[in-house]
Design an enzyme around this catalytic site. Structure first.
Site, PDB file in Angstrom:
ATOM      1  N   TYR A   1      -2.278  -1.619  10.453  1.00  0.00           N
ATOM      2  CA  TYR A   1      -2.250  -1.724   8.985  1.00  0.00           C
ATOM      3  C   TYR A   1      -0.917  -1.205   8.450  1.00  0.00           C
ATOM      4  O   TYR A   1      -0.285  -1.834   7.595  1.00  0.00           O
ATOM      5  CB  TYR A   1      -3.422  -0.918   8.424  1.00  0.00           C
ATOM      6  CG  TYR A   1      -3.617  -1.021   6.923  1.00  0.00           C
ATOM      7  CD1 TYR A   1      -4.385  -2.052   6.378  1.00  0.00           C
ATOM      8  CD2 TYR A   1      -3.068  -0.087   6.052  1.00  0.00           C
ATOM      9  CE1 TYR A   1      -4.594  -2.149   5.019  1.00  0.00           C
ATOM     10  CE2 TYR A   1      -3.277  -0.175   4.684  1.00  0.00           C
ATOM     11  CZ  TYR A   1      -4.042  -1.199   4.169  1.00  0.00           C
ATOM     12  OH  TYR A   1      -4.242  -1.297   2.812  1.00  0.00           O
TER      13      TYR A   1
ATOM     14  N   SER B   1       0.866  -1.182   0.000  1.00  0.00           N
ATOM     15  CA  SER B   1       0.000   0.000   0.000  1.00  0.00           C
ATOM     16  C   SER B   1       0.905   1.235   0.000  1.00  0.00           C
ATOM     17  O   SER B   1       2.086   1.135   0.377  1.00  0.00           O
ATOM     18  CB  SER B   1      -0.842  -0.013   1.280  1.00  0.00           C
ATOM     19  OG  SER B   1      -1.477   1.228   1.496  1.00  0.00           O
TER      20      SER B   1
HETATM   21  P1  NAD Z   1     -11.696  -6.079   0.015  1.00  0.00           P
HETATM   22  O1  NAD Z   1     -12.223  -6.034   1.409  1.00  0.00           O
HETATM   23  O2  NAD Z   1     -12.548  -5.642  -1.103  1.00  0.00           O
HETATM   24  O3  NAD Z   1     -11.182  -7.539  -0.299  1.00  0.00           O
HETATM   25  C1  NAD Z   1     -10.406  -8.242   0.612  1.00  0.00           C
HETATM   26  C2  NAD Z   1     -10.428  -9.699   0.227  1.00  0.00           C
HETATM   27  O4  NAD Z   1      -9.697 -10.413   1.223  1.00  0.00           O
HETATM   28  C3  NAD Z   1     -11.832 -10.300   0.175  1.00  0.00           C
HETATM   29  O5  NAD Z   1     -11.908 -11.218  -0.885  1.00  0.00           O
HETATM   30  C4  NAD Z   1     -11.932 -11.005   1.522  1.00  0.00           C
HETATM   31  O6  NAD Z   1     -12.837 -12.086   1.479  1.00  0.00           O
HETATM   32  C5  NAD Z   1     -10.511 -11.479   1.676  1.00  0.00           C
HETATM   33  N1  NAD Z   1     -10.157 -11.800   3.036  1.00  0.00           N
HETATM   34  C6  NAD Z   1     -10.362 -11.079   4.173  1.00  0.00           C
HETATM   35  N2  NAD Z   1      -9.952 -11.775   5.239  1.00  0.00           N
HETATM   36  C7  NAD Z   1      -9.472 -12.959   4.776  1.00  0.00           C
HETATM   37  C8  NAD Z   1      -8.933 -14.094   5.394  1.00  0.00           C
HETATM   38  N3  NAD Z   1      -8.807 -14.198   6.732  1.00  0.00           N
HETATM   39  N4  NAD Z   1      -8.564 -15.139   4.610  1.00  0.00           N
HETATM   40  C9  NAD Z   1      -8.708 -15.081   3.266  1.00  0.00           C
HETATM   41  N5  NAD Z   1      -9.229 -14.030   2.629  1.00  0.00           N
HETATM   42  C10 NAD Z   1      -9.607 -12.979   3.384  1.00  0.00           C
HETATM   43  O7  NAD Z   1     -10.313  -5.264   0.057  1.00  0.00           O
HETATM   44  P2  NAD Z   1      -9.445  -4.547  -1.095  1.00  0.00           P
HETATM   45  O8  NAD Z   1      -9.645  -3.097  -0.966  1.00  0.00           O
HETATM   46  O9  NAD Z   1      -9.677  -5.200  -2.404  1.00  0.00           O
HETATM   47  O10 NAD Z   1      -7.983  -4.844  -0.556  1.00  0.00           O
HETATM   48  C11 NAD Z   1      -7.183  -5.893  -1.073  1.00  0.00           C
HETATM   49  C12 NAD Z   1      -5.742  -5.660  -0.663  1.00  0.00           C
HETATM   50  O11 NAD Z   1      -5.284  -4.428  -1.223  1.00  0.00           O
HETATM   51  C13 NAD Z   1      -5.527  -5.559   0.840  1.00  0.00           C
HETATM   52  O12 NAD Z   1      -4.312  -6.171   1.201  1.00  0.00           O
HETATM   53  C14 NAD Z   1      -5.447  -4.067   1.069  1.00  0.00           C
HETATM   54  O13 NAD Z   1      -4.727  -3.731   2.200  1.00  0.00           O
HETATM   55  C15 NAD Z   1      -4.732  -3.624  -0.204  1.00  0.00           C
HETATM   56  N6  NAD Z   1      -4.904  -2.215  -0.523  1.00  0.00           N
HETATM   57  C16 NAD Z   1      -6.134  -1.706  -0.756  1.00  0.00           C
HETATM   58  C17 NAD Z   1      -6.250  -0.363  -1.070  1.00  0.00           C
HETATM   59  C18 NAD Z   1      -7.574   0.251  -1.358  1.00  0.00           C
HETATM   60  O14 NAD Z   1      -7.633   1.475  -1.444  1.00  0.00           O
HETATM   61  N7  NAD Z   1      -8.632  -0.519  -1.528  1.00  0.00           N
HETATM   62  C19 NAD Z   1      -5.118   0.452  -1.125  1.00  0.00           C
HETATM   63  C20 NAD Z   1      -3.885  -0.094  -0.861  1.00  0.00           C
HETATM   64  C21 NAD Z   1      -3.783  -1.452  -0.583  1.00  0.00           C
END
Ligand code: NAD
Length: 260
Positions: free
Chosen positions: A155, A142
């Site tokens: 985080y 991130s």
């Molecule tokens: P999201 O909540 O839409 O998706 C998260 C996914 O992880 C889902 O499929 C959920 O079922 C799964 N998950 C959660 N807990 C789990 C577990 N214990 N075991 C297996 N799967 C699990 O989130 P997102 O926004 O798509 O984020 C995905 C990644 O990207 C994360 O690591 C997040 O930190 C990172 N990220 C997101 C953003 C953003 O702005 N959305 C920015 C930077 C980084």
């Protein structure tokens, strides 16, 4: 035609993970979709990807908060697909709260899912990649893996840890044609970010529009959310032959946030 590569994307039933799984499938990879649930919809999601992109896709349930399940995900993929060519560590959760009241169980869950899961899946995947003589590991960190913001201690600790893990693994696998990189997105509008908006509104005492523009996107010179398709395309590039010499680094997709 060379044999299709097999990609595991952790946490791929939603948001960025789903976007990455779809992008890799569109690039011809067989994909393993993962989450901790085991519903009909989860399996249907993988079946839909298989049909849409004419690849093999499977849903494998595994809880990324548990080390042994992370390792089982990799082993089950190797057994069913015969290879583990690409590993994308994407599963992640968030909790927004001041450090002095930050619940210990939230801290532990965030460190387990956002950081330790990548250690376990990498440890399990490396022997397969070494044996195959190639591999690609992409960790979804991130902008918060490179910069801090208040109220996100667990985080930000986890995401900085992912960057350190990425560099170390890259060094260890430099002779094995296995690369390891981290993508550092700014804000991508996914369910995880949607869920943060009410917490941020409460923490900053602002309405939705103000908190999005003035808090969440305040540090992004380009004040737009990234798309899951853009993160998927960055992943496909890091997994391509042209990225063979890119290892141990971070690729920011953050609208200029970390240029500051
Ligand atoms: P999201 O909540 O839409 O998706 C998260 C996914 O992880 C889902 O499929 C959920 O079922 C799964 N998950 C959660 N807990 C789990 C577990 N214990 N075991 C297996 N799967 C699990 O989130 P997102 O926004 O798509 O984020 C995905 C990644 O990207 C994360 O690591 C997040 O930190 C990172 N990220 C997101 C953003 C953003 O702005 N959305 C920015 C930077 C980084």
């Amino acid at each position: 035609m060379s044999k299709a590569r097999t990609a595991i994307v952790t946490g791929s039933t939603s948001g960025i993970g789903l976007g990455i799984a779809r992008a890799l499938a569109a690039d011809g990879c067989n994909v393993v979709v993962n989450s901790f649930t085991d519903s009909k919809e989860d399996h249907a999601l993988a079946d839909g990807i298989a049909r849409e992109f004419h690849v093999t896709a499977a849903y494998i349930q595994a809880d990324m908060s548990k080390g042994e399940e992370c390792r089982r995900l990799v082993e089950e993929t190797a057994e069913r697909f015969g290879a583990v060519d690409i590993l994308v560590n994407n599963a992640g959760i968030q909790h927004v709260e001041a450090v002095e009241t930050f619940p210990t169980e939230k801290w532990n869950a965030i460190i387990a899912i956002n950081l330790s899961s990548a250690f376990h899946t990498i440890a399990a995947a490396v022997p397969h990649m070494k044996r195959q003589g190639k591999g690609r590991i992409v960790n979804i960190s991130s902008a918060h893996g490179l910069r801090a913001s208040p109220f996100k201690s667990a985080y930000i600790a986890a995401k900085h840890g992912v960057v350190g893990l990425t560099k170390t693994v890259a060094l260890e696998l430099a002779d094995d044609h296995v690369t390891c990189n981290a993508i550092c997105p700014g804000y991508v509008l996914t369910p995880l970010v949607e869920a943060q908006i009410p917490d941020q509104m409460a923490a900053h005492n602002m309405d939705r529009e103000t908190v999005v523009r003035e808090v969440m996107l305040a540090r992004q010179p380009i004040r737009e959310f990234a798309t899951v398709e853009q993160i998927g395309a960055a992943t496909v590039f890091l997994c391509s032959d042209n990225a063979a010499l890119i290892t141990g680094t971070t690729l920011s997709v953050d609208g200029g946030w970390t240029a500051r």
